[in-house]
Design a protein around this motif. Structure first.
Motif, PDB file in Angstrom:
ATOM      1  N   HIS A  37     -89.001 -25.929 -20.153  1.00 31.37           N
ATOM      2  CA  HIS A  37     -87.577 -25.651 -20.370  1.00 31.37           C
ATOM      3  C   HIS A  37     -87.341 -25.151 -21.797  1.00 31.37           C
TER       4      HIS A  37
ATOM      5  N   LYS B 115     -85.230 -23.288 -22.818  1.00 29.35           N
ATOM      6  CA  LYS B 115     -83.796 -23.200 -23.101  1.00 29.35           C
ATOM      7  C   LYS B 115     -83.274 -24.477 -23.763  1.00 29.35           C
TER       8      LYS B 115
ATOM      9  N   PRO C 284     -83.855 -18.915 -25.521  1.00 33.89           N
ATOM     10  CA  PRO C 284     -82.581 -18.224 -25.299  1.00 33.89           C
ATOM     11  C   PRO C 284     -81.349 -19.002 -25.757  1.00 33.89           C
ATOM     12  N   ARG C 285     -81.477 -20.320 -25.973  1.00 31.99           N
ATOM     13  CA  ARG C 285     -80.317 -21.130 -26.370  1.00 31.99           C
ATOM     14  C   ARG C 285     -80.410 -21.602 -27.821  1.00 31.99           C
TER      15      ARG C 285
ATOM     16  N   ASN D  35     -83.848 -14.107 -30.011  1.00 30.53           N
ATOM     17  CA  ASN D  35     -83.406 -15.500 -29.890  1.00 30.53           C
ATOM     18  C   ASN D  35     -82.081 -15.774 -30.603  1.00 30.53           C
TER      19      ASN D  35
END
Length: 610
Positions: free
Chosen positions: A349, A351, A376-377, A399
């Motif tokens: 994960h 993210k 991505p987060r 990113n």
């Protein structure tokens, strides 16, 4: 009274001393030695036969600790049979022939010494016991792990009965109102238990005469019978003894609440664990909540986390790879290599990662490893001592969608073209709120092409040995219409134009400005005019000068009043400066007082000085 009598027959402490010797009660020297041993460790039991001694050891609790003194002849008989018992933590061979007994004793790790002199034996026991008390060595680890996450909607039959029992017991003891006899009953028990131990009896008398409720924590943390008796009673759930301690437990709770920390404090405690305790922990490991595991991981480096826990079970593997929220990669060390080889390629994960720190990674091939950095987060990015390359720039672009905090403390090298490109990327980030940049990154001629204005609200420019020029600063501010706070750390603040044409003045809705410079080289009125023109809505101003002031020019009252009247929103000013030796101290103090007074009359709070 029956309960009290039952308590007196048991060892209320964790540690025993067992002395096995055929003549232990026959020689006057041995009888006197028993008294000396009790002053070190209170509970002493003597045996004259190995069979009786071994039988007693086997029936003691596995959580108790036994120090065994044994003669040479009986030691050869009993030590091989009881050496592996968890209860045995130290063995001393007290004999008449040291050389002969050294031969067999060297094969047993728990034998701490072979001695022929009684005084040497007592000194060795005293020294070893002092070290155990100081380091909490051999103290049993009380493990009672309960899965609190699964307590909801379960009946008491399904819950951990031992856990509930212990919680209810303590709750009942705290709710019971203490009476005057509580302390007396405990004192009577301790006097009987320590009747052959003058050292401990003196502490019991001191407790009887001097104890008060505001000393509970002090007594508990002191090396005395209170700590040893209460700890064992809590561990084995000795209800009769805990009942006698109820006044003391209540006093501890009151003191802990009284001195409770207002904020989180991280503390550490070391603890030796036996193999049995480690096995018990492995069995119970599944019941630990994920939140607790994340707390444990926070204390460890990535390499330590994976070496200790990865592979124990599927749940831990998933926790290590799924719940990581921050990646720190520094100096290309073993942790960084472990990160590349065992963490980033297998993260389930990515993210979940919201923080990334890259420091001194110039030897890492971002062209090869760059595809692993896909978060991505990502919300916070820290860059320190880096070569800014196209590959690194690409990683940041990829990113940065949700990036809110960016910190670039120092760059090792970067060509001008890439520097412009890098700054364009930073200023074009739509969600960036707080940004710290190297000053020289923003002090080069700006030819930035971005489709929209920056969302940065808090900006910090750092360069203790660099010059901040106003024309380039103004050019940068054109792209920052939402800026609320500006903090500049520089060597000098210069009004010398870097262009032949006059600057166009822009204004920003800045409310907070901090200028930290090495030397004030420009007149105050010029600095004030700049602030009035560029920051007309300023409310908080702080000027820090790291070198001493050589004159009073910056304390001119007329200039300050003009500045304040031209800044209607200004509320607080901090002038963090100190007087040079060339300025008379009395003149300096008088000028500062007059200036502060005039600022107060204009409804501005002014603070001057370090």
């Amino acid at each position: 009274m029956a309960a009290l009598a039952n308590l007196q027959e048991n060892n209320l402490e964790t540690i025993y001393v067992i002395w096995l010797d055929a003549s232990v009660n026959d020689l006057e020297e041995n009888i006197k030695a028993q008294q000396s041993i009790r002053s070190i460790i209170n509970h002493l039991i003597v045996f004259q036969t190995a069979i009786d001694c071994e039988q007693y050891i086997n029936q003691t609790s596995r959580d108790d600790r036994i120090l065994l003194i044994v003669s040479g002849r009986l030691g050869q008989e009993i030590v091989p049979r009881i050496h592996q018992c968890r209860q045995i933590f130290s063995i001393y061979v007290y004999c008449m022939n040291k050389a002969r007994n050294d031969e067999w004793a060297k094969h047993f790790q728990k034998i701490k010494g072979v001695v022929i002199d009684l005084n040497s034996l007592l000194k060795q026991i005293q020294l070893d016991q002092s070290k155990r008390i100081e380091n909490k060595v051999d103290e049993p680890l009380a493990i009672n792990i309960s899965n609190l996450n699964n307590f909801i909607d379960k009946s008491t039959k399904e819950l951990n009965g031992e856990f509930l029992h212990s919680q209810l017991l303590i709750d009942c003891l705290l709710r019971m109102k203490p009476n005057l006899t509580d302390k007396n009953e405990l004192i009577n028990l301790c006097q009987k238990f320590y009747e052959n131990n003058p050292k401990e009896l003196s502490l019991v008398r001191e407790f009887e005469q001097n104890y008060s409720s505001n000393q509970a924590v002090w007594w508990y943390t002191r090396d005395s019978f209170v700590y040893r008796l209460l700890n064992k009673a809590l561990r084995v759930q000795n209800i009769d003894l805990l009942f006698l301690f109820r006044f003391f437990i209540r006093d501890i709770e009151v003191q802990l609440k009284q001195y409770q920390c207002s904020s989180l404090v991280r503390v550490y405690r070391g603890q030796l664990m036996s193999t049995d305790e480690l096995d018990q922990l492995k069995i119970k490991i599944e019941d630990l909540s994920t939140e607790l595991w994340l707390e444990i991981f926070a204390y460890l480096k990535i390499r330590q986390q994976f070496n200790a826990f990865f592979g124990l079970n599927k749940r831990l593997n998933q926790t290590l790879l799924s719940y990581r929220t921050h990646i720190s990669w520094r100096n290309n060390d073993e942790d960084a290599q472990h990160l590349l080889a065992h963490v980033l390629p297998y993260m389930t994960h990515p993210k979940n990662v919201t923080g990334l720190r890259l420091e001194n990674t110039k030897r890492i091939d971002f062209n090869y490893y760059g595809n692993l950095f896909d978060f991505p987060r990502l919300k916070a990015l820290f860059l320190h001592r880096l070569n800014i390359t196209e590959d690194l720039h690409s990683i940041i672009q990829r990113n940065s969608t949700y990036l809110r905090y960016l910190y670039i403390s120092q760059t090792i090298s970067c060509n001008k073209l890439l520097m412009h490109k890098f700054l364009e990327t930073i200023l074009s980030l739509q969600n960036l709120q707080t940004c710290s940049l190297r000053l020289r990154l923003c002090m080069t001629p700006l030819r930035i092409k971005i489709s929209s204005k920056s969302s940065i609200k808090n900006l910090r420019l750092m360069g203790t040995s660099e010059i901040c020029t106003t024309d380039r600063l103004i050019k940068l501010l054109e792209y920052l219409p939402q800026l609320q706070s500006l903090h500049i750390i520089a060597n000098q603040f210069s009004f010398i134009s870097t262009k032949s044409t006059e600057n166009e003045i822009c204004t920003v809705a800045l409310s907070n400005f901090i200028l930290n410079i090495n030397e004030l080289t420009v007149p105050f009125i010029q600095l004030a005019d700049f602030i009035i023109s560029v920051m007309p809505f300023i409310q908080e101003l702080k000027v820090v000068c790291r070198t001493a002031m050589q004159n009073l020019n910056y304390l001119n009252i007329h200039d300050w009043i003009k500045f304040v009247k031209s800044s209607p929103n200004l509320k607080n000013v901090t002038f963090d400066v100190h007087r040079g030796n060339e300025i008379d101290e009395q003149k300096w103090n008088n000028r500062c007082q007059m200036l502060i007074k005039n600022m107060n009359l204009n409804h501005v709070t002014l603070r001057i000085g370090k």
